[in-house]
Design a protein around this motif. Structure first.
Motif, short mmCIF file in Angstrom:
data_model
loop_
_atom_site.label_atom_id
_atom_site.label_comp_id
_atom_site.label_asym_id
_atom_site.label_seq_id
_atom_site.Cartn_x
_atom_site.Cartn_y
_atom_site.Cartn_z
N MET A 1 0.71 -1.27 0.00
CA MET A 1 0.20 0.06 0.01
C MET A 1 0.81 1.39 0.07
O MET A 1 1.79 1.23 0.80
N ALA A 2 0.77 2.31 -1.11
CA ALA A 2 1.46 3.52 -1.01
C ALA A 2 0.52 4.60 -0.34
O ALA A 2 -0.56 4.75 -0.82
N LEU A 3 1.28 5.37 0.42
CA LEU A 3 0.64 6.50 1.05
C LEU A 3 1.25 7.76 0.38
O LEU A 3 2.26 7.94 0.27
N GLN A 4 0.22 8.70 0.01
CA GLN A 4 0.79 10.17 -0.45
C GLN A 4 -0.21 11.12 0.33
O GLN A 4 -1.22 11.36 0.13
N MET A 14 4.50 8.98 8.67
CA MET A 14 5.05 7.99 9.86
C MET A 14 4.06 7.30 10.77
O MET A 14 4.05 6.09 10.75
N ALA A 15 3.10 8.22 11.31
CA ALA A 15 2.08 7.65 12.13
C ALA A 15 1.18 6.62 11.39
O ALA A 15 0.81 5.47 11.68
N VAL A 16 0.77 7.16 10.29
CA VAL A 16 -0.23 6.38 9.36
C VAL A 16 0.48 5.02 8.86
O VAL A 16 -0.20 3.93 8.95
N GLU A 23 -1.46 -3.52 11.24
CA GLU A 23 -2.49 -4.07 10.65
C GLU A 23 -2.16 -5.33 9.52
O GLU A 23 -3.03 -5.91 9.00
N GLY A 24 -0.71 -5.36 9.33
CA GLY A 24 -0.40 -6.24 8.30
C GLY A 24 -0.09 -5.64 7.01
O GLY A 24 0.24 -6.55 6.12
N PHE A 25 -0.14 -4.42 6.53
CA PHE A 25 0.06 -3.96 5.35
C PHE A 25 1.53 -3.79 5.22
O PHE A 25 2.10 -3.35 6.25
N ALA A 26 2.14 -3.98 3.99
CA ALA A 26 3.51 -3.36 3.75
C ALA A 26 3.28 -1.90 3.07
O ALA A 26 2.41 -1.72 2.25
N VAL A 27 4.04 -1.07 3.51
CA VAL A 27 3.67 0.16 3.23
C VAL A 27 4.70 1.21 2.70
O VAL A 27 5.77 0.91 3.27
N ILE A 28 4.39 1.77 1.45
CA ILE A 28 5.40 2.81 1.40
C ILE A 28 4.86 4.02 1.11
O ILE A 28 3.76 4.20 1.04
N ILE A 29 5.94 4.91 1.02
CA ILE A 29 5.42 6.54 1.29
C ILE A 29 6.06 7.46 0.21
O ILE A 29 7.17 7.22 -0.30
#
Lengths: 294, 294
Positions: A1-4, A14-16, A23-29
């Motif tokens: 999941m990518a966050l923008q 960072m907090a999100v 919750e188990g998501f792999a996150v990139i920003i």
């Protein structure tokens, strides 16, 4: 999941990201500059199944993109601060995306004080009723309105509302409660001076952005054929340093309209809007002056 | 036809575009920051049949791309200025792309003074014999050399040559004739201090660039799994403003290696190289310290 996140909300990343990872998501920003949904980092979908774009309404619709609003509340009664400045009794209401959910309540507060209130339905780039963007003021063109009440901060949006509506605009800061009648004359005088500075430029750089919601290549191509020597220059981020590096004596900006208006003070040479360039080459009259919108 | 120039040559774009237009070409210019062939604007091939990339040797090979060198001559005899500083008689020669065509003549000048001269053949990112890049110093690893003569300006390249060769390096400015023995100790002390400042950071941002020649996503992914909380952050241009906006207390940079070294002084928080991060998490020893290369 990518966050923008846009500039003002980036600190939340960072907090999100931490919460989503738990919750188990792999996150990139996305860390690139972001000022609107026009800036959307679609290419991160090459690294993630879903891109969550925070703080803006949908502009570029694309599979895998979720637009997540970040509404900001305020006390709706504060709109009564503007009443002494109204010139008439039919009031158009506009605001930016973080406050559009408050407009209904604001309208009720004004109606209870005896005013007619008009909120234009959403359309195109501004899907929320009464929403304006830095590049789109259609919600402010309200036939019959005696005044437009802009609710929000900053100088640019109320100026744009004023110039594109032709109606008296009252700007209200919803947090401090401060109200002002918008005066576009000083702004117009400045733009006129900038245009004059570019009048004798032997060559113009016509800036084109590749950002999904800012690309106006066809317009840029047309501008190169108006009788002045001009080359198309691709720039995703229009910065003083790069304008200086390239060394053009003047530019025309077809990327984010706010760049020419807001950042001129930081730019080393004149940066015109497409409309201003058309005035310069004699295709338009100064009296028709209007804000650049996409 | 699309033209792309690196920072130092960008000013030529107007003149080159004007000359090409006179020959009947439709010309567009890349105005985005460009520091190497890794920065190549392949997406301009969506607007042009040919992209001419000036001043760098080929790194990303792609249909429609022409790499156009911009060689800079100097008086080859100037290499004799370095002779008093040599510790032995087997000299390796290295330089940056604009001067590689001069290395043959430089070698003859040193040979005529009685020195053995070695120039490593080109390979990979550095196709010219004796060529070094800010991210690739393989031409400087010359077994048996008593000294490496780096011909060029700036501090970064000779430092990289020194740290990756382990040999004494003499830096010669080919225009002023100034010579210096490179001292990497001060640089290493600074890097050590920056690593220490990041030791207790609760979370790291692992910077990844989408630039064609700088993308090290697989490396970045590996770094997130070394036992420290870390998120991948995509940034095409790594700027102090964006690092501050994001607000991470420390970063690891997998984009252009020079960023962590050259720009640390402008950055608000520590920006480590991947190797430094591996030292920090205990995967490597400080004694093995080496420059980040791609």
């Amino acid at each position: 999941m990518a966050l923008q996140f846009p500039a003002g909300l980036k600190r939340r990343s960072m907090a999100v990201a931490t919460a989503l990872e738990k919750e188990g998501f792999a996150v990139i920003i996305s860390g690139d500059p972001c000022y609107g949904a026009c800036d959307i980092s679609l290419d991160l979908l090459g690294y993630a199944d879903v891109l969550v774009h925070f703080g803006h309404t949908p502009l570029v619709r694309h599979e895998g993109v979720i637009y997540e609003p970040c509404p900001v509340d305020f006390d709706a009664g504060i709109v009564r601060n503007a009443i002494p400045l109204f010139s008439g009794t039919t009031i158009g209401l506009v605001t930016t995306v973080q406050h559009t959910h408050m407009l209904g309540e604001c309208a009720r507060a004004l109606r209870s004080s005896g005013f007619d209130v008009v909120i234009r339905p959403g359309e195109g780039r501004t899907p929320e009723p009464g929403q304006v963007l830095g590049c789109s003021f259609s919600a402010a063109r309200i036939p019959g309105a005696t005044d437009i009440l802009y609710i929000g901060t900053g100088l640019f949006h109320p100026l744009g509302v004023s110039l594109s509506s032709g109606t008296q605009v009252i700007a209200l800061d919803p947090l401090s409660g401060e109200v002002n009648v918008v005066d576009a004359d000083r702004f117009l005088r400045k733009r006129h001076a900038i245009m004059e500075k570019s009048r004798d430029a032997p060559v113009f750089g016509i800036i084109v952005s590749r950002k999904p919601g800012q690309n106006r290549y066809a317009l840029a191509e047309r501008l190169t054929s108006l009788g002045r020597t001009a080359f198309i220059v691709f720039m995703d981020e229009v910065t003083p340093a790069e304008l200086l590096n390239l060394g053009f004596p003047a530019y025309v900006n077809t990327a984010c309209p706010r760049l020419a208006y807001d950042d001129q003070i930081r730019f080393p040479v004149p940066v015109l809007t497409p409309f201003e360039f058309e005035i310069l080459v004699g295709l338009r009259n100064w009296e028709e002056y209007r804000m650049d919108e996409i």
